[in-house]
Design a protein around this motif. Structure first.
Motif, PDB file in Angstrom:
ATOM      1  N   ILE A 100       0.840  -1.312  -0.012  1.00 16.81           N
ATOM      2  CA  ILE A 100      -0.032   0.063   0.016  1.00 16.81           C
ATOM      3  C   ILE A 100       0.797   1.107   0.211  1.00 16.81           C
ATOM      4  O   ILE A 100       0.483   2.390  -0.974  1.00 16.81           O
ATOM      5  N   GLY A 101       1.817   1.270   0.792  1.00  9.90           N
ATOM      6  CA  GLY A 101       2.785   2.440   0.913  1.00  9.90           C
ATOM      7  C   GLY A 101       2.688   3.207   2.158  1.00  9.90           C
ATOM      8  O   GLY A 101       1.563   3.042   2.599  1.00  9.90           O
ATOM      9  N   ARG A 102       3.434   3.968   2.774  1.00 13.08           N
ATOM     10  CA  ARG A 102       3.680   4.675   3.649  1.00 13.08           C
ATOM     11  C   ARG A 102       2.505   5.778   3.769  1.00 13.08           C
ATOM     12  O   ARG A 102       1.823   6.229   4.724  1.00 13.08           O
ATOM     13  N   LYS A 103       2.500   6.761   2.705  1.00 11.85           N
ATOM     14  CA  LYS A 103       1.774   7.808   2.528  1.00 11.85           C
ATOM     15  C   LYS A 103       0.303   7.351   2.448  1.00 11.85           C
ATOM     16  O   LYS A 103      -0.529   8.036   3.265  1.00 11.85           O
ATOM     17  N   ARG A 104      -0.075   6.360   1.874  1.00  8.53           N
ATOM     18  CA  ARG A 104      -1.683   5.994   1.911  1.00  8.53           C
ATOM     19  C   ARG A 104      -1.934   5.520   3.089  1.00  8.53           C
ATOM     20  O   ARG A 104      -3.097   5.921   3.591  1.00  8.53           O
ATOM     21  N   THR A 105      -1.185   4.918   3.848  1.00  6.00           N
ATOM     22  CA  THR A 105      -1.323   4.317   5.106  1.00  6.00           C
ATOM     23  C   THR A 105      -1.587   5.315   6.196  1.00  6.00           C
ATOM     24  O   THR A 105      -2.605   5.381   7.007  1.00  6.00           O
ATOM     25  N   THR A 160      -2.227   8.486   5.464  1.00  4.07           N
ATOM     26  CA  THR A 160      -3.585   9.279   5.049  1.00  4.07           C
ATOM     27  C   THR A 160      -4.703   8.629   5.552  1.00  4.07           C
ATOM     28  O   THR A 160      -5.673   9.118   6.388  1.00  4.07           O
ATOM     29  N   PHE A 161      -4.909   7.079   5.498  1.00  3.27           N
ATOM     30  CA  PHE A 161      -5.839   6.456   5.934  1.00  3.27           C
ATOM     31  C   PHE A 161      -6.075   6.321   7.376  1.00  3.27           C
ATOM     32  O   PHE A 161      -7.145   6.599   8.085  1.00  3.27           O
ATOM     33  N   THR A 162      -4.990   6.229   8.153  1.00  2.00           N
ATOM     34  CA  THR A 162      -4.881   6.280   9.350  1.00  2.00           C
ATOM     35  C   THR A 162      -5.223   7.825  10.209  1.00  2.00           C
ATOM     36  O   THR A 162      -6.256   7.794  11.139  1.00  2.00           O
TER      37      THR A 162
END
Length: 59
Positions: free
Chosen positions: A3-8, A10-12
């Motif tokens: 998924i990637g750090r940025k997307r994770t 943002t989701f969190t």
């Protein structure tokens, strides 16, 4: 699937912001009476349940 750090992140952050907004929208004791503390307790436990953590692990 990566998924990637940025997307994770943002989701969190979105989940935390949504939980905070729901707590802010809860009725006061004067409006809901004895149900207000129950709603607050449920709203506070929701993020923990999402993480798979037992509901009474943190106080």
């Amino acid at each position: 699937m990566v998924i990637g750090r940025k997307r994770t992140l943002t989701f969190t952050m979105g989940l935390m912001g949504g939980s905070t907004a729901l707590i802010g929208l809860l009725p006061t004791d004067e409006q809901a009476g004895p149900l207000a503390p129950a709603g607050n307790s449920a709203a506070n436990r929701a993020p923990r349940a999402r993480d798979g953590e037992p509901s009474l692990a943190r106080t």
